[in-house]
Design an enzyme around this catalytic site. Structure first.
Site, PDB file in Angstrom:
ATOM      1  CE  LYS A 207      -3.676   2.354   2.580  1.00  0.00           C
ATOM      2  NZ  LYS A 207      -4.546   2.301   3.782  1.00  0.00           N
ATOM      3  CE  LYS A 260      -6.401   2.052  -0.739  1.00  0.00           C
ATOM      4  NZ  LYS A 260      -7.040   2.069   0.588  1.00  0.00           N
TER       5      LYS A 260
END
Length: 335
Positions: A207, A260
């Site tokens: 992330k 992400k």
């Protein structure tokens, strides 16, 4: 080469990458109240929804052939211990129970992070950088402009407690997004100890500290009150570090892994697919969605074609699971 591009039927028959509604997970934001359907200004078509409205959305999502939703919570109150994240009657816990009662076949994924529940908006317990006891740090968090630190190991305890609470509420998949070191192992230990050995973990393994999260912070009311998240979310320049992060989460017991954001990091998705055998997810985040919607509303692009092209690119890079705010619209088109 043009022979096989001549007609739509030929193109469909020879297509290498295929999208289906089963590839999608639909994000939902649950808030207090009843009959609430509050538009998110920076994300047209996205709403903060009360539990009763969440159930309506869940029913429609399931009817479209989408297998799962992921829940984000806006609690009634925030504090320095993220109480709303792990209390048994928390907002996501209530929504999960309601969905599983009305649509038991739909998979409920719960995002496990503390930012929406912390008064300061960070993803963990915060203390001043100067030496201080943990109790004092919780009681007197830093103010804007001071040096601060996210306390890693104490935060793990809250993440594990939150995960167990969500599993008790009927959540099918636990998805930690906080990027604390060691969180997957601690959550796995907590789930197993509480009797939830069969509850899988979908780890936000890579992330990145991205500017593409801006609209989400409006939707989830989770913007940091000071500083930023670059000390715990990843530097967007680092591909090899992302693979190390993923490898650690796999070693700690992750059942599925996620990258992400999605489109700015297609190379990371492709590298992860090449190296790891676990199911791979990617999150088409709020900024990606908002840019497409904004450009379409200015008649600069064909919304539906760009929507499908963007989703296909994520699938082509190697993600078999796509978290996207376009899930319902794309499923309708694919039908």
């Amino acid at each position: 080469m043009r022979r096989l591009r001549r007609t739509s039927t030929l193109r469909a028959m020879t297509r290498e990458t295929r999208l289906t509604p089963e590839n999608f997970v639909y994000p939902l934001f649950v808030c207090p109240g009843e009959g609430v359907r509050k538009p998110v200004g920076s994300m047209p078509g996205v709403f903060n929804l009360s539990v009763d409205e969440i159930v309506r959305e869940a029913k429609e999502t399931h009817a479209l052939g989408i297998p799962a939703v992921i829940l984000f919570g806006l609690p009634e109150r925030k504090d320095e211990a993220a109480t709303g994240a792990w209390e048994d009657n928390g907002i996501v816990q209530r929504a999960a129970r309601a969905i599983k009662k009305e649509v038991p076949e739909l998979l409920v994924v719960a995002d496990v992070c503390l930012c929406e529940y912390m008064s300061h908006g960070h993803c963990g317990i915060v203390k001043p950088a100067a030496p201080q006891s943990l109790g004092a740090a919780v009681a007197n968090p830093p103010v804007a402009g001071t040096e601060y630190e996210i306390v890693n190991d104490a935060t793990l305890e809250l993440l594990a407690r939150t995960s167990v609470s969500l599993a008790r509420a009927g959540v099918d998949i636990i998805a930690p997004s906080d990027m604390m070191d060691g969180r997957v192992a601690e959550i796995r230990k907590g789930l197993d100890t509480a009797g939830f050995e069969n509850t899988p973990i979908l780890a936000y393994a890579a992330k990145f500290a991205s500017a593409f999260y801006g609209p989400f912070r409006e939707a989830a009311d989770s913007a940091p009150q000071f500083g930023d998240r670059r000390s715990y979310q990843m530097d967007g320049a680092n591909l090899r570090e992302a693979l190390r992060e993923i490898a650690l989460d796999v070693e700690e017991g992750a059942d599925m892994i996620m990258v992400k954001p999605a489109m700015p990091y297609l190379d990371v998705i492709a590298a992860a697919r090449e190296r790891f055998d676990l199911p791979l997810a990617a999150y088409q985040v709020s900024g990606e969605y908002a840019m497409i919607e904004a450009a379409a509303r200015n008649n600069w692009i064909d919304r539906d074609r760009v929507m499908m092209e963007s989703l296909t690119s994520i699938r082509r890079a190697g993600a078999s699971i796509i978290l996207t705010y376009f899930a319902k619209d794309a499923a309708k088109m694919l039908a």
